[in-house]
Design an enzyme around this catalytic site. Sequence first.
Site, short mmCIF file in Angstrom:
data_model
loop_
_atom_site.label_atom_id
_atom_site.label_comp_id
_atom_site.label_asym_id
_atom_site.label_seq_id
_atom_site.Cartn_x
_atom_site.Cartn_y
_atom_site.Cartn_z
N ARG A 63 -6.58 -9.18 -41.84
CA ARG A 63 -5.70 -10.50 -42.60
C ARG A 63 -5.18 -9.92 -43.89
NH1 ARG A 63 -9.39 -15.47 -42.72
NH2 ARG A 63 -7.87 -16.48 -44.14
N GLU A 98 -13.71 -19.29 -34.91
CA GLU A 98 -13.08 -18.32 -35.43
C GLU A 98 -13.09 -16.72 -34.99
OE1 GLU A 98 -12.81 -19.06 -39.72
OE2 GLU A 98 -15.26 -19.10 -39.68
N CYS A 151 -8.25 -25.97 -38.66
CA CYS A 151 -7.90 -26.02 -40.00
C CYS A 151 -7.54 -24.69 -40.63
CB CYS A 151 -9.40 -26.19 -40.71
SG CYS A 151 -10.42 -24.84 -40.42
N HIS A 198 -6.89 -14.71 -47.89
CA HIS A 198 -7.07 -15.65 -48.87
C HIS A 198 -6.21 -15.84 -49.94
CE1 HIS A 198 -10.47 -15.78 -46.07
NE2 HIS A 198 -10.43 -17.12 -46.33
N ASP A 224 -9.00 -16.59 -38.62
CA ASP A 224 -9.89 -15.58 -38.34
C ASP A 224 -9.57 -15.33 -36.75
OD1 ASP A 224 -11.09 -14.37 -40.64
OD2 ASP A 224 -12.05 -16.32 -41.04
C1 PEP Z 1 -9.70 -19.60 -40.62
O1 PEP Z 1 -10.02 -18.46 -40.38
O2 PEP Z 1 -8.55 -20.30 -39.92
C2 PEP Z 1 -10.18 -20.61 -41.83
C3 PEP Z 1 -9.80 -21.96 -41.78
O3 PEP Z 1 -11.10 -20.04 -42.62
P1 PEP Z 1 -10.66 -18.91 -43.91
O4 PEP Z 1 -9.19 -18.86 -43.86
O5 PEP Z 1 -11.09 -19.52 -45.08
O6 PEP Z 1 -11.23 -17.79 -43.54
MG MG Z 2 -12.02 -18.43 -41.49
#
Ligand code: PEP
Ligand code: MG
Length: 601
Positions: free
Chosen positions: A496, A462, A533, A221, A486
């Site tokens: 991650r 995810e 997304c 993140h 995810d």
């Molecule tokens: C993802 O996991 O791809 C997602 C869009 O959510 P985040 O990156 O906030 O975990």
């Molecule tokens: Mg996610």
Amino acid sequence: MEPHLDERINPDNRAVSPNNNAGGAPAGVSFTLHGAGVAGGIAIGRAHLVSTARLEVAHYEIAAAEIDAEVARLDRAVAQVRAELVGLADSVPAGAPTEMRAFLDLHRMILDDSTLSQAPRDHIRAQRCNAEWALVRQMELLAEQFEAMDDPYLRERKADVQQVVERVLKALLGTAHAPTVPSDETNTIVVAHDLSPADMILFKRHRFAGFVTDMGGVTSHTAIVARSLDLPAIVGLHHARALIGEGETLIIDGRQGVLIVNPDRQVLAEYQLRQRELALERQKLKRLRTTPATTIDGVSIELQANIELPQDVEQAIEAGATGIGLFRTEFLFLNRDDLPGEDEQFEAYRNVAQAMAGKPVTIRTLDLGADKTVNGADRIGPNPALGLRAIRFCLAEPQMFLMQLRAILRASHYGKVKILIPMLAHRHEIDAVLQYVRQARDLLDAQDLPYDRDIEIGGMVEIPAAALSLSLFLKKLSFVSIGTNDLIQYTLAIDRTDDMVAHLYEPLHPAVVSLVAGTLRAAAKAGVPAAVCGEMAGDVALTRLLLGLGLRQFSMHPAQLLAVKQEVLRTSLADAEALAARVLRCDDPEKSRHLLARSGA
Ligand code: PEP
Ligand code: MG
């Protein structure tokens, strides 16, 4: 004195290479570090070293005559923090996690302990140093003691001591948490060992040239927020913080993930030229802002934006986004000591809904846990990515969840709002969510508060389990959105946030491609809209593949939107489908990458 290169290189760090410096470096020894490029582009600037974003404090000596005043300044700050903690404990909202009050009490006890209330006063007298420095010095001593403890519970209290010290520092500075920043921000590259997503969000207020960190993967993140800042950035450099000196000249090549320290004049000139070319390309892309995103064969594609904070919506509109495909609401909860209440949340969501003027706004319910934690609710757990995160956390904190659902529902009266639930895997989780939404609606009905009665509720795909049992989602939800960050983390079992396994992040791994393809296929068959997304949606190298797999709705950071649009405009779906079929048959990500690159040539 400048250390010799050999002294600066950790012998294990194969990611460092000395540069041929025949051109004569402007200053210092030239070398290159390799990491993972988070956001493309080139940044050139001076290094500014940050230990953590919050604990950069000034260190200065004071005159003997000033000692009493300095001690009194510290006492006032401690008293102010004590009053704040009491006030916060009294105002803990009904929906707050149960630990919140206990956490505030613990912090008050730490503050009143003589190791923090008395020892720094002694340092001021003995060392004749300023209060901030005395406090940080004492904190470092305590941290060492905590680290040496056998009891894991006590060891973890180190973080509490740090948080209390941060509060006092904040009171001393008389300002909100904010990193110290050099005056010429636009010429500054921030160099940090690690930055949390909460730290990173603070940088949204600044205009640095770029960022580099030792830790982190490209979909952490922290990296995602860096990307949303639309600045060149590299993570996972391992030893940058230790090897780079304050003020040294740096070049970030975000696309290659290369950091050049103290470049020679020739290299500098080449990169300056490249930087100007890139700026020109970006300028040209702006012309596409109002062009509809349509493939060569005339199929219209939705290009929506991901946002972290309500104010990011401006950037989304500027990029011509056709909606907000992901509003990561948990960022409203970071960098603060209290929790945003229902009205504050409602206003934030309503502002975005109104700004988008009828275009869809997909509000994701809280994805707290793992690397995004709220003071007092940070149940880290032995394995945070697999722990009480996202919807699991919300279902364990129903009051907090209900409060958010009410706020989102209320905002739905002011635009086209959708609700998106992260990290679902089980049927009972979907059922529980729908039950809470019903409850939130009943509560609003009882108060006669308006909301969109046809509001759509969707789920994020995810976790591989979700992708593999999608019919569950398709029966009960109005739409799905694939969170590839995810999905990749959980499919390939790579944290991650862990730079040690960042090199294993592979969107073209056949397992990932097959899960994405399967999800899009099943959703299309059931007539349920599906979006992507995760960061894959904003990677132009993957646009054709995703189109060929059937994706018609992308959501990404606004900064990536126009480049993806350009790719859509150049794509024929018939070709993209043939390409996707070839990639699906390919078991080697390198070959797939090659196929995709060749198709765009
Ligand atoms: C993802 O996991 O791809 C997602 C869009 O959510 P985040 O990156 O906030 O975990
Ligand atoms: Mg996610």
